[in-house]
Structures are given as C-alpha cells and as structure tokens.
Design a protein around this motif. Sequence first.
Motif, PDB file in Angstrom:
ATOM      1  N   GLU A   1       0.852  -1.201   0.000  1.00 24.73           N
ATOM      2  CA  GLU A   1       0.000   0.000   0.000  1.00 24.73           C
ATOM      3  C   GLU A   1       0.882   1.244   0.000  1.00 24.73           C
ATOM      4  O   GLU A   1       1.736   1.413   0.884  1.00 24.73           O
TER       5      GLU A   1
ATOM      6  N   ASP B   1      -5.865   4.408  -6.532  1.00 29.57           N
ATOM      7  CA  ASP B   1      -5.632   3.826  -5.211  1.00 29.57           C
ATOM      8  C   ASP B   1      -4.403   4.413  -4.510  1.00 29.57           C
ATOM      9  O   ASP B   1      -3.876   3.803  -3.591  1.00 29.57           O
TER      10      ASP B   1
ATOM     11  N   TYR C   1      -2.248   6.785  -1.992  1.00 31.57           N
ATOM     12  CA  TYR C   1      -2.483   7.310  -0.641  1.00 31.57           C
ATOM     13  C   TYR C   1      -1.348   8.264  -0.294  1.00 31.57           C
ATOM     14  O   TYR C   1      -0.208   8.081  -0.740  1.00 31.57           O
TER      15      TYR C   1
ATOM     16  N   HIS D   1      -6.258  10.832   0.273  1.00 27.83           N
ATOM     17  CA  HIS D   1      -6.556   9.697  -0.608  1.00 27.83           C
ATOM     18  C   HIS D   1      -7.347  10.180  -1.813  1.00 27.83           C
ATOM     19  O   HIS D   1      -7.400  11.396  -2.067  1.00 27.83           O
ATOM     20  N   ASN D   2      -7.987   9.281  -2.532  1.00 22.35           N
ATOM     21  CA  ASN D   2      -8.658   9.662  -3.775  1.00 22.35           C
ATOM     22  C   ASN D   2      -9.930  10.477  -3.560  1.00 22.35           C
ATOM     23  O   ASN D   2     -10.436  11.094  -4.493  1.00 22.35           O
TER      24      ASN D   2
ATOM     25  N   THR E   1     -16.381  -5.924  -5.389  1.00 15.37           N
ATOM     26  CA  THR E   1     -16.356  -4.470  -5.530  1.00 15.37           C
ATOM     27  C   THR E   1     -17.716  -3.946  -5.966  1.00 15.37           C
ATOM     28  O   THR E   1     -18.189  -2.906  -5.469  1.00 15.37           O
TER      29      THR E   1
ATOM     30  N   TYR F   1     -12.355  -1.468   1.817  1.00 14.69           N
ATOM     31  CA  TYR F   1     -12.813  -0.464   0.856  1.00 14.69           C
ATOM     32  C   TYR F   1     -12.991   0.846   1.611  1.00 14.69           C
ATOM     33  O   TYR F   1     -13.797   0.927   2.546  1.00 14.69           O
TER      34      TYR F   1
ATOM     35  N   GLU G   1     -11.537   3.053  -2.691  1.00  9.46           N
ATOM     36  CA  GLU G   1     -10.164   2.565  -2.803  1.00  9.46           C
ATOM     37  C   GLU G   1     -10.061   1.210  -2.114  1.00  9.46           C
ATOM     38  O   GLU G   1     -10.745   0.948  -1.116  1.00  9.46           O
TER      39      GLU G   1
ATOM     40  N   ASP H   1      -7.464  -1.069  -0.047  1.00 12.39           N
ATOM     41  CA  ASP H   1      -6.195  -1.040   0.670  1.00 12.39           C
ATOM     42  C   ASP H   1      -5.416  -2.324   0.392  1.00 12.39           C
ATOM     43  O   ASP H   1      -5.928  -3.422   0.582  1.00 12.39           O
ATOM     44  N   ARG H   2      -4.179  -2.175  -0.046  1.00  7.33           N
ATOM     45  CA  ARG H   2      -3.325  -3.345  -0.276  1.00  7.33           C
ATOM     46  C   ARG H   2      -2.796  -3.914   1.041  1.00  7.33           C
ATOM     47  O   ARG H   2      -2.452  -5.085   1.123  1.00  7.33           O
TER      48      ARG H   2
END
Length: 388
Positions: free
Chosen positions: A25, A68, A70, A94-95, A234, A291, A296, A298-299
């Motif tokens: 991330e 995605d 951050y 973030h987005n 999603t 989410y 977005e 999160d990885r």
Amino acid sequence: MDLFNSICSEGSHAIKTIDMHTTGEPTRIVYAGFPDLQGTLLEQREQAHTSYDHLRKRIMLEPRGHFDMYGAIIRRDTELVESGDADIGVLFTHNGGFSTMCGHATIALGRFLVDTTDECVFPGRRKLTFDATTCTAQVRLHAPCGVVTITVPTTSDGRKSDPSRPVSFLSTPAYAAATDVQIDIPAHIRWEELGTRKSIKFDISYGGAFYALVTARELGFANGLQAVDIDQITACIRRLKPFLTSHPRVKNALDHPEGSSMSFLYSVMVVDENIGYRPQEIEGVETGLCYFADNEIDRSPTGSCVSARMALRYHKGLIAPGEKRAYNSLISNHFAEGAFIARIASVCPDTSVIVQVQGFAYYTGTSAFVWEEGDKTSQEGFVFGKCV
C-alpha cells in the motif's frame, strides 16, 4: 538537473515527495512545496480541503498518481506540537479527500521521520527519544484523530531506521461503536450473491476512523475471501457503502466528541477469519479486504482498522490484553509476508483500548511534481474511469 530546474522555473513550484509502501500500500509523503496552513490540525485539514483540494488531486490522481494512491502531508506546526505533546503533525489524504487516521502510512512515516536529517522538514528530529538498549526511537505523531506514538527500530547509534525490524505504533483509544447491527437491504441495493436474503448483520468499530465490519459470507460470498472475485465483491460494496453511510442506525453509531469532522463512516472492511498467512508464534489470524474513501482498496491489512477490529474482539470477550493476532490483506497472503501483528497494549477506564500494531515499510522512490501553465489535463489530476 538543468532541464528540471528550467521546468520548475517556468512552471509552478515543485511539490516534493518521498514514496514508500507498507505491504504494497503506497504512502506518498509530501515533505515540501505544499502551501502553508493555519490553525489547529483539524482546521488545517478543513483549509486543505476547501482551499487546496486541487493539489490533493494533482498529487494523488493520474497522471502523477492513480485511483488507489495514498498520501501523507507533513505538518510541522500544530497546536499539539506547539504545546510539546507531539513531535510533528500529519494530514492523511486519498482519492476522495482527507482521512482522520492511517496505520500503514503511520508505519511508513515512522521510518521517514527518523531517517530525515532536514530540520526544515522535521524541526524536532534531534529531540526524539532514543533508547540505546533496544535501539529504538519514539515519534509522537499528531494525526487528526489524536497523538499516535510510533516506535521505530534504529541502528545502534540511533541515526537511521533499521528496516530489518518492524515499526510499531500505539493507537488512540479504540472502541466498539455498535455490534450485531442488522439492517434490511432494499431490492434496488441488493447484489446477486446475496440471493434471497433481505438483510445483513455487521459491526461498527472505531480505530481512529469508523469502520463497518462484515464477513464475506454474510455478504453472500460462500467461499469467503478465498480466491474471491474482486470485480464481484467491488460491485457489491459500491452498492452497499453509500447505503450504509446514509442509514439512520449507522449514523447513530458514528458519534465522536470532535463532531462531524470525525463522525463519518470511513470504510467497509470485509473480513474472513478462516484464512490468512500465519507468522511464527502467532495463534489467531484473519484476512480483510478494506474499501475506503471513494472505494479505494487497501493493499495492506489496514492499521487503523486493525485497531478497530482488536477493540471489537476485546468488547466481545474474544481476546485478552497482550494476546497477539495477525491481520492479513490479500497482498500479504499472496507474498506470505507483510501481515500486521497486533495486541491490546492497555485498557482505558472507559473500556476503550490502546492497540499496538506493527508492520514493515520500505522506500520506493522520490519525486518533485510540477504543473506547467496551460496543462489542463493534469492541473487537478483525473480518474480514468470517470472520464469515459
């Protein structure tokens, strides 16, 4: 370099960043070039939103970033830095805007703040507390949710971070806001995997931000997060999250002393307690798919939500102080590394808890972003999917 200096002189002032990642991330750390902000940290957050949101988009979105991405904007001056209760401040971005807490970025910031030697970036660097016995340094980070104490492993002289050992942080008080919330899902909101069911059950917990925690199977995904179809889940969350955000029972649970600036549903975390990479000497393990913001993904295992999930487990009597648990993302499962390890460090008088979360962060690059006059495409950045 001459070409770059020429570009900078002809275009706008450069915004300088260090890029890092925590379990995949990204954290784009903005350390120079962002306009000055005034007032308390929450007031600075509001000013950044109202006056400089075009710069957030420019840094986070395409063509300089992606959907995605951050970010973390260093704030040298806050009310708690001035009072001596914090060493430095930060705004998370973030987005979709600005968030109140971020664990993965906090882990990355811990390393960066210990490693920087530029006092213009971090005036308090030389004043950090160094423990020669454990070879660690502590950084008190003023986040919008409060002060988060970061413990950063260092070299023996304390001058640089040690990437071979995990960074950890102590959360602000985390607590379960609402448990076993059951709500009906209207026909126009339902998704295919829900089948004939007309309601779902979930929890709401706070770990610096508010999270709705729901199992993948509760959403109708029979195999949980095992080999889950990202497109399908999603599509489900795109229907569900806006509905939850506006639902009266959810809104009633989002009560924070700071008011509306903190009292909002930040994320839907889909969990699966049946799978997950298990580090050595860890008993409990689970996986989550987070989410947040404008959907977005999160990885990382999501540090602030790890705090929220630990608080929820403590509230339900499922974990004792000191007991460690591993939290995974789909990325940490894939690479068999990068799980966040958490434990309840202390219990507050009001039964909220302080959670210790640890993980690894690594550097990926540096950037100096500029905007040339006349470049309409990249002036504010864009999201490809919203342009077609």
